[in-house]
Design a protein around this motif. Structure first.
Motif, PDB file in Angstrom:
ATOM      1  N   CYS A  74       1.041  -1.203  -0.096  1.00 32.81           N
ATOM      2  CA  CYS A  74      -0.050   0.080  -0.173  1.00 32.81           C
ATOM      3  C   CYS A  74       0.780   1.170   0.097  1.00 32.81           C
ATOM      4  O   CYS A  74       0.592   2.409   0.583  1.00 32.81           O
ATOM      5  N   HIS A  75       2.020   1.317  -0.807  1.00 31.15           N
ATOM      6  CA  HIS A  75       2.750   2.222  -0.730  1.00 31.15           C
ATOM      7  C   HIS A  75       2.142   3.481  -1.780  1.00 31.15           C
ATOM      8  O   HIS A  75       1.271   3.273  -2.603  1.00 31.15           O
ATOM      9  N   GLU A  76       2.711   4.516  -1.364  1.00 28.54           N
ATOM     10  CA  GLU A  76       2.366   5.762  -2.079  1.00 28.54           C
ATOM     11  C   GLU A  76       2.920   5.521  -3.555  1.00 28.54           C
ATOM     12  O   GLU A  76       4.122   5.350  -3.752  1.00 28.54           O
ATOM     13  N   PRO A  77       2.287   5.891  -4.641  1.00 28.36           N
ATOM     14  CA  PRO A  77       2.737   5.864  -5.906  1.00 28.36           C
ATOM     15  C   PRO A  77       3.932   6.654  -6.226  1.00 28.36           C
ATOM     16  O   PRO A  77       3.949   7.696  -5.434  1.00 28.36           O
ATOM     17  N   ALA A  78       4.929   6.285  -6.840  1.00 32.95           N
ATOM     18  CA  ALA A  78       6.104   7.191  -6.990  1.00 32.95           C
ATOM     19  C   ALA A  78       6.042   8.509  -7.560  1.00 32.95           C
ATOM     20  O   ALA A  78       5.093   8.684  -8.419  1.00 32.95           O
ATOM     21  N   ILE A  79       6.518   9.392  -7.226  1.00 38.93           N
ATOM     22  CA  ILE A  79       6.581  10.758  -7.634  1.00 38.93           C
ATOM     23  C   ILE A  79       7.905  10.753  -8.804  1.00 38.93           C
ATOM     24  O   ILE A  79       8.979  10.958  -7.973  1.00 38.93           O
ATOM     25  N   ARG A  80       7.473  11.041  -9.799  1.00 36.01           N
ATOM     26  CA  ARG A  80       8.445  11.177 -10.821  1.00 36.01           C
ATOM     27  C   ARG A  80       9.412  12.356 -10.667  1.00 36.01           C
ATOM     28  O   ARG A  80       8.848  13.369 -10.676  1.00 36.01           O
ATOM     29  N   ASN A  81      10.824  12.098 -10.691  1.00 30.07           N
ATOM     30  CA  ASN A  81      11.597  13.329 -10.501  1.00 30.07           C
ATOM     31  C   ASN A  81      12.608  12.941 -11.548  1.00 30.07           C
ATOM     32  O   ASN A  81      13.843  12.226 -11.244  1.00 30.07           O
ATOM     33  N   ILE A 110       7.580  -0.580 -11.407  1.00 30.29           N
ATOM     34  CA  ILE A 110       7.475  -2.084 -11.675  1.00 30.29           C
ATOM     35  C   ILE A 110       6.289  -2.570 -10.932  1.00 30.29           C
ATOM     36  O   ILE A 110       5.764  -3.752 -11.298  1.00 30.29           O
ATOM     37  N   TYR A 111       6.149  -1.859  -9.725  1.00 29.23           N
ATOM     38  CA  TYR A 111       4.763  -2.497  -8.848  1.00 29.23           C
ATOM     39  C   TYR A 111       3.765  -1.438  -8.657  1.00 29.23           C
ATOM     40  O   TYR A 111       4.202  -0.261  -8.515  1.00 29.23           O
ATOM     41  N   LYS A 112       2.607  -1.763  -8.895  1.00 28.68           N
ATOM     42  CA  LYS A 112       1.438  -0.823  -8.972  1.00 28.68           C
ATOM     43  C   LYS A 112       0.944  -0.990  -7.430  1.00 28.68           C
ATOM     44  O   LYS A 112       0.625  -2.163  -6.867  1.00 28.68           O
ATOM     45  N   SER A 113       0.565   0.091  -6.727  1.00 27.52           N
ATOM     46  CA  SER A 113       0.286   0.069  -5.575  1.00 27.52           C
ATOM     47  C   SER A 113      -1.077  -0.469  -5.246  1.00 27.52           C
ATOM     48  O   SER A 113      -2.082  -0.117  -6.119  1.00 27.52           O
ATOM     49  N   PHE A 114      -1.565  -1.217  -4.345  1.00 23.54           N
ATOM     50  CA  PHE A 114      -2.821  -1.712  -4.000  1.00 23.54           C
ATOM     51  C   PHE A 114      -3.581  -0.556  -3.926  1.00 23.54           C
ATOM     52  O   PHE A 114      -4.937  -0.515  -4.293  1.00 23.54           O
ATOM     53  N   ILE A 115      -3.369   0.661  -3.558  1.00 24.87           N
ATOM     54  CA  ILE A 115      -4.319   1.766  -3.112  1.00 24.87           C
ATOM     55  C   ILE A 115      -5.061   2.459  -4.398  1.00 24.87           C
ATOM     56  O   ILE A 115      -5.825   2.960  -4.367  1.00 24.87           O
ATOM     57  N   GLU A 116      -4.256   1.950  -5.638  1.00 21.23           N
ATOM     58  CA  GLU A 116      -4.893   2.399  -6.866  1.00 21.23           C
ATOM     59  C   GLU A 116      -5.075   1.441  -7.972  1.00 21.23           C
ATOM     60  O   GLU A 116      -5.185   1.433  -9.058  1.00 21.23           O
ATOM     61  N   LEU A 138      -1.844   1.828   4.631  1.00 21.96           N
ATOM     62  CA  LEU A 138      -2.948   1.501   4.730  1.00 21.96           C
ATOM     63  C   LEU A 138      -3.876   1.784   3.423  1.00 21.96           C
ATOM     64  O   LEU A 138      -3.666   2.725   2.497  1.00 21.96           O
ATOM     65  N   PRO A 139      -4.858   1.007   3.055  1.00 18.43           N
ATOM     66  CA  PRO A 139      -5.707   1.384   1.699  1.00 18.43           C
ATOM     67  C   PRO A 139      -6.854   2.414   2.175  1.00 18.43           C
ATOM     68  O   PRO A 139      -6.994   2.369   3.418  1.00 18.43           O
ATOM     69  N   PRO A 140      -7.503   2.921   1.196  1.00 19.00           N
ATOM     70  CA  PRO A 140      -8.627   3.689   1.872  1.00 19.00           C
ATOM     71  C   PRO A 140      -9.583   2.762   2.427  1.00 19.00           C
ATOM     72  O   PRO A 140      -9.868   1.777   2.299  1.00 19.00           O
ATOM     73  N   GLY A 141     -10.369   3.847   3.401  1.00 17.93           N
ATOM     74  CA  GLY A 141     -11.289   3.141   4.188  1.00 17.93           C
ATOM     75  C   GLY A 141     -12.422   2.407   3.554  1.00 17.93           C
ATOM     76  O   GLY A 141     -12.764   1.349   4.205  1.00 17.93           O
ATOM     77  N   GLU A 142     -12.911   2.727   2.469  1.00 21.10           N
ATOM     78  CA  GLU A 142     -13.993   2.096   1.782  1.00 21.10           C
ATOM     79  C   GLU A 142     -13.300   0.778   1.122  1.00 21.10           C
ATOM     80  O   GLU A 142     -14.348  -0.362   1.189  1.00 21.10           O
ATOM     81  N   THR A 143     -12.138   0.475   1.114  1.00 18.84           N
ATOM     82  CA  THR A 143     -11.410  -0.713   0.443  1.00 18.84           C
ATOM     83  C   THR A 143     -11.437  -1.620   1.849  1.00 18.84           C
ATOM     84  O   THR A 143     -11.640  -2.972   1.638  1.00 18.84           O
ATOM     85  N   ILE A 297      21.271   9.410  -3.241  1.00 20.59           N
ATOM     86  CA  ILE A 297      19.977   9.581  -2.522  1.00 20.59           C
ATOM     87  C   ILE A 297      19.214   8.608  -3.737  1.00 20.59           C
ATOM     88  O   ILE A 297      19.197   8.970  -4.885  1.00 20.59           O
ATOM     89  N   PRO A 298      18.435   7.354  -3.240  1.00 23.18           N
ATOM     90  CA  PRO A 298      18.044   6.351  -4.204  1.00 23.18           C
ATOM     91  C   PRO A 298      16.938   7.083  -4.697  1.00 23.18           C
ATOM     92  O   PRO A 298      16.271   8.011  -4.238  1.00 23.18           O
ATOM     93  N   ALA A 299      16.525   6.597  -5.935  1.00 19.72           N
ATOM     94  CA  ALA A 299      15.298   6.966  -6.539  1.00 19.72           C
ATOM     95  C   ALA A 299      14.096   6.600  -5.830  1.00 19.72           C
ATOM     96  O   ALA A 299      14.341   5.431  -5.010  1.00 19.72           O
ATOM     97  N   SER A 300      13.063   6.929  -5.750  1.00 18.43           N
ATOM     98  CA  SER A 300      11.778   6.571  -5.000  1.00 18.43           C
ATOM     99  C   SER A 300      11.389   5.049  -5.246  1.00 18.43           C
ATOM    100  O   SER A 300      11.732   4.503  -6.429  1.00 18.43           O
ATOM    101  N   TYR A 301      10.852   4.497  -4.261  1.00 24.97           N
ATOM    102  CA  TYR A 301      10.376   3.325  -4.445  1.00 24.97           C
ATOM    103  C   TYR A 301       9.203   3.185  -5.469  1.00 24.97           C
ATOM    104  O   TYR A 301       8.336   4.056  -5.393  1.00 24.97           O
ATOM    105  N   PRO A 302       8.923   2.108  -6.539  1.00 20.69           N
ATOM    106  CA  PRO A 302       9.940   0.821  -6.689  1.00 20.69           C
ATOM    107  C   PRO A 302      10.907   1.165  -7.974  1.00 20.69           C
ATOM    108  O   PRO A 302      11.270   0.247  -8.343  1.00 20.69           O
ATOM    109  N   LEU A 303      10.907   2.553  -8.052  1.00 22.25           N
ATOM    110  CA  LEU A 303      11.943   2.781  -9.449  1.00 22.25           C
ATOM    111  C   LEU A 303      13.158   2.449  -9.093  1.00 22.25           C
ATOM    112  O   LEU A 303      13.931   1.843  -9.874  1.00 22.25           O
ATOM    113  N   ALA A 304      13.611   2.562  -7.917  1.00 18.92           N
ATOM    114  CA  ALA A 304      15.125   2.188  -7.706  1.00 18.92           C
ATOM    115  C   ALA A 304      15.203   0.920  -7.693  1.00 18.92           C
ATOM    116  O   ALA A 304      16.286   0.083  -8.165  1.00 18.92           O
ATOM    117  N   TYR A 305      14.153  -0.031  -7.409  1.00 19.11           N
ATOM    118  CA  TYR A 305      14.127  -1.425  -7.178  1.00 19.11           C
ATOM    119  C   TYR A 305      14.279  -1.798  -8.825  1.00 19.11           C
ATOM    120  O   TYR A 305      14.867  -2.883  -9.200  1.00 19.11           O
TER     121      TYR A 305
END
Length: 353
Positions: A74-81, A110-116, A138-143, A297-305
């Motif tokens: 349930c990670h926040e989607p990567a913010i591209r920089n 490479i990994y899509k977060s469950f929250i979306e 955590l995912p959204p409350g409705e989920t 400084i590593p790229a954001s998850y999961p981009l560095a992966y």
């Protein structure tokens, strides 16, 4: 053992022992073997799409009629920089050069977060595994409400009391208290916040006193003595990961197994260099290389992966395994190499459950 019995009765298992999901290592065979032996087997589907995850759930169901857990990220989607991503690839370029190849031109999420990921949610609502657990937040409350309405028991990971209180307020059924000793990825909600790096014993004790939900201790527990100690601190159950990697039912490679059985398992480190999120693994060339770069400084998850996996794949072609992510907890030196059913029996005997 009243609290232990509460968790077992709510989930429908015999023993308060959970095999950690371990995406990439846990298999239907492993999860089913643990569940058939009276524990709670788990599948990690954070790296899977809905169709492949459904197939793994169906494979597990064909091997057991007992409850098992399905874990999502349930990670926040990567913010591209682009500037930061290019800088990270530049830091890694000497390692790619050793393998006679250029670093990738770009990094992929490479990994899509469950929250979306509505497809994975719909798949879980249709397959209805007994337990669904959340990592990285955590995912959204409705989920959560939809999963619970479908009769699915929910668990979420906390690395500190604040995260645990958020889990309690969300309506989730139980909390994994993940200590700093744990192998693999830390379940921190916000990687930019200060991490107190609480030990499993300290965190378990705090949450057992402060929370009404069942508490599952995780991190550095590999034998029955560890389970017994966790229960004495107020845990309702214990989750073990590294302890199950050497089981023949796991998907760990021969090199991974060899590393765990060698003196290399004595040296694990928490690092963001591999995936972009803090994770504990056996020290490898990628970790030591990034340690030598003060401003890396590593790229954001999961981009560095994505970069780390490409590096490992290129090295593997040349028979080099020094860039592989061998996730492992601090308890690795006292793990045993047994079939999952035999390991559960031994853990039960050692812990006096």
């Amino acid at each position: 053992m009243q609290k232990q019995n509460r968790f077992c009765s709510e989930v429908g298992i015999q023993y308060p022992i959970i095999q950690a999901p371990m995406a990439g290592v846990a298999t239907p065979r492993l999860a089913a073997a643990v569940s058939n032996a009276g524990g709670l087997g788990s599948l990690g589907i954070g790296a899977s799409d809905a169709e492949s995850a459904k197939q793994r759930i169906e494979e597990t169901r064909a091997l057991t009629d007992q409850p098992f857990n399905v874990n999502v990220f349930c990670h926040e989607p990567a913010i591209r920089n682009q500037q930061a991503e290019n800088a990270w690839l530049t830091h890694l370029s000497p390692l790619f050069a050793e393998l006679d190849m250029a670093p990738p031109a770009k990094l992929n999420e490479i990994y899509k977060s469950f929250i979306e990921d509505d497809d994975v949610l719909e798949m879980l609502l249709s397959t209805k595994p007994a337990v669904v657990s959340f990592h990285f937040g955590l995912p959204p409350g409705e989920t959560i409400s939809a999963l619970k309405k479908a009769g699915i028991y929910t668990i979420a990971t906390a690395t500190n009391p604040d995260e645990a209180h958020l889990i309690e307020r969300s309506g989730v059924d139980a909390i994994v208290a993940q200590g700093i000793e744990a192998g693999g990825h830390r379940g921190v909600f916000n990687v930019d916040s200060r991490d107190e790096k609480l030990s499993t014993s300290v965190l378990t004790g705090k949450l057992a006193q402060a929370c009404d939900l069942p508490i599952i201790a995780a991190g550095g527990i590999v034998d029955g003595m560890g389970i017994k100690a966790a229960m004495s601190l107020g845990a309702d159950a214990a989750q073990l990961g590294t302890a199950f990697i050497l089981c023949p039912e796991s998907a760990a490679s021969d090199d991974y197994r060899a590393a765990l059985k060698s003196d290399r398992s004595l040296k694990t480190q928490l690092t963001s260099s591999i995936s972009g999120r803090p994770a504990r693994g056996i020290v490898n060339r990628l970790i030591t290389h990034c340690q030598s770069l003060e401003d890396a400084i590593p790229a954001s998850y999961p981009l560095a992966y994505d970069a780390a996996k490409k590096l490992h794949n290129a090295a593997s072609i040349k028979g080099i395994n020094e860039f592989a992510a061998y996730w492992s907890g601090q308890g690795a030196p006292i793990k045993r190499e047994l079939p999952a059913e035999d390991l559960i029996r031994l853990l039960v005997k050692e812990s006096g459950l």
